[in-house]
Design a protein around this motif. Sequence first.
Motif, PDB file in Angstrom:
ATOM      1  N   VAL A 181       0.861  -1.183   0.000  1.00  0.00           N
ATOM      2  CA  VAL A 181       0.000   0.000   0.000  1.00  0.00           C
ATOM      3  C   VAL A 181       0.901   1.237   0.000  1.00  0.00           C
ATOM      4  O   VAL A 181       1.648   1.467   0.960  1.00  0.00           O
ATOM      5  CB  VAL A 181      -0.931   0.034   1.233  1.00  0.00           C
ATOM      6  N   ALA A 182       0.876   2.019  -1.085  1.00  0.00           N
ATOM      7  CA  ALA A 182       1.656   3.255  -1.170  1.00  0.00           C
ATOM      8  C   ALA A 182       0.820   4.402  -0.615  1.00  0.00           C
ATOM      9  O   ALA A 182      -0.287   4.672  -1.092  1.00  0.00           O
ATOM     10  CB  ALA A 182       2.044   3.540  -2.617  1.00  0.00           C
ATOM     11  N   LEU A 183       1.337   5.089   0.408  1.00  0.00           N
ATOM     12  CA  LEU A 183       0.616   6.167   1.090  1.00  0.00           C
ATOM     13  C   LEU A 183       1.383   7.479   0.991  1.00  0.00           C
ATOM     14  O   LEU A 183       2.615   7.486   0.885  1.00  0.00           O
ATOM     15  CB  LEU A 183       0.434   5.821   2.570  1.00  0.00           C
ATOM     16  N   ASN A 184       0.653   8.584   1.045  1.00  0.00           N
ATOM     17  CA  ASN A 184       1.322   9.888   1.082  1.00  0.00           C
ATOM     18  C   ASN A 184       1.984  10.133   2.438  1.00  0.00           C
ATOM     19  O   ASN A 184       2.951  10.874   2.554  1.00  0.00           O
ATOM     20  CB  ASN A 184       0.340  11.016   0.759  1.00  0.00           C
ATOM     21  N   ARG A 185       1.470   9.478   3.476  1.00  0.00           N
ATOM     22  CA  ARG A 185       2.046   9.510   4.815  1.00  0.00           C
ATOM     23  C   ARG A 185       1.320   8.463   5.649  1.00  0.00           C
ATOM     24  O   ARG A 185       0.294   7.925   5.227  1.00  0.00           O
ATOM     25  CB  ARG A 185       1.894  10.889   5.468  1.00  0.00           C
ATOM     26  N   LEU A 186       1.813   8.164   6.833  1.00  0.00           N
ATOM     27  CA  LEU A 186       1.131   7.225   7.710  1.00  0.00           C
ATOM     28  C   LEU A 186      -0.096   7.887   8.324  1.00  0.00           C
ATOM     29  O   LEU A 186      -0.050   9.068   8.686  1.00  0.00           O
ATOM     30  CB  LEU A 186       2.070   6.739   8.813  1.00  0.00           C
ATOM     31  N   TRP A 200      -3.645   9.028   2.143  1.00  0.00           N
ATOM     32  CA  TRP A 200      -4.121   8.773   0.784  1.00  0.00           C
ATOM     33  C   TRP A 200      -3.305   7.658   0.152  1.00  0.00           C
ATOM     34  O   TRP A 200      -2.069   7.654   0.218  1.00  0.00           O
ATOM     35  CB  TRP A 200      -3.996  10.021  -0.073  1.00  0.00           C
ATOM     36  N   CYS A 201      -3.996   6.729  -0.462  1.00  0.00           N
ATOM     37  CA  CYS A 201      -3.341   5.605  -1.140  1.00  0.00           C
ATOM     38  C   CYS A 201      -3.233   5.895  -2.631  1.00  0.00           C
ATOM     39  O   CYS A 201      -4.237   6.223  -3.284  1.00  0.00           O
ATOM     40  CB  CYS A 201      -4.147   4.330  -0.901  1.00  0.00           C
ATOM     41  N   SER A 202      -2.021   5.766  -3.180  1.00  0.00           N
ATOM     42  CA  SER A 202      -1.812   5.998  -4.609  1.00  0.00           C
ATOM     43  C   SER A 202      -1.622   4.705  -5.399  1.00  0.00           C
ATOM     44  O   SER A 202      -1.704   4.705  -6.627  1.00  0.00           O
ATOM     45  CB  SER A 202      -0.590   6.894  -4.822  1.00  0.00           C
TER      46      SER A 202
END
Length: 297
Positions: free
Chosen positions: A15-20, A28-30
């Motif tokens: 899961v790629a996130l803008n931050r935890l 936000w998940c990208s």
Amino acid sequence: MTILCYGEIDLDIYVALNRLPTMERSAWCSDDFENIGGAAANSALWLANWGILTRLAGHDLGDDRPGDIVRELLAALPQLDTRYIARHASYRTPRCQCLVTPDGERSFITHWPEEVLMTPPSHDMLEGVRLLNLDMSGPTPLRLKMAELAAARNIPVLINDIYQLDHPLLPFVDVLVISAAIVRSKYSEASPIDLAAELMRAGDCAVIVTDAGADINILSRDGTREVVRPPAVSPVDTTGAGDIFKSGLLYGLLRSLPLTEAVKWGAAAGSLMCQFAGTTKTLAPLSDVRALLETMN
């Protein structure tokens, strides 16, 4: 000549996130996807992709959708021997969510670790094995049994993340890889190099101290110390970098390279992996590892 990787096998959810996320503040998940994970499986898949005969065992799989995904992906590598991975009905395949932030750092959510089953070590698992790769991502007893069986056959054992001088596995280890970051955060009373020297003497083994992208220190059994500088890369995802470092290290040891040269292979492989999202979604060819290796001093 076969390498046996025994230990952690699971299905990773990247899961790629803008931050935890934090309390009442979402992330936000990208991007997200599933790929094989677990320390033993990560190392094994990269080795098999390089054409190395590799045997994988340890965590069992369930007769469920995640287990089906893992089995299908493992079956795509003809150099990978998975005959000792057990399968159970009414059992949930181990899973792990890998939360990755833009700097490449990661956090983990492990699903139902208290339920995990492992296939017990056996003599036939070691037939034709040249090197044994163990991880410490779980209980010690079965890993200890596997190390004892390997020692009885004079099979060298490579393991990571032992930090206690009285750890029962330490007497069976030939090459130990530890993390300087873990030493600083959990064992601050000793410097990473000082602790490595103590572990080297207590276990009569070589100790390799990794430090993210900083210099790698190698303490040989005779007490000599050498340093390897990893190649500089811009990390996308550091999940499993240590596991793929071990893949490169094992590749070098299998070729009977001196330990320092084998560590260079490990540094190149681990650094290369950090440039991809997901530890095993992209299995880079050996030629790419060699190309990165050639950039190192």
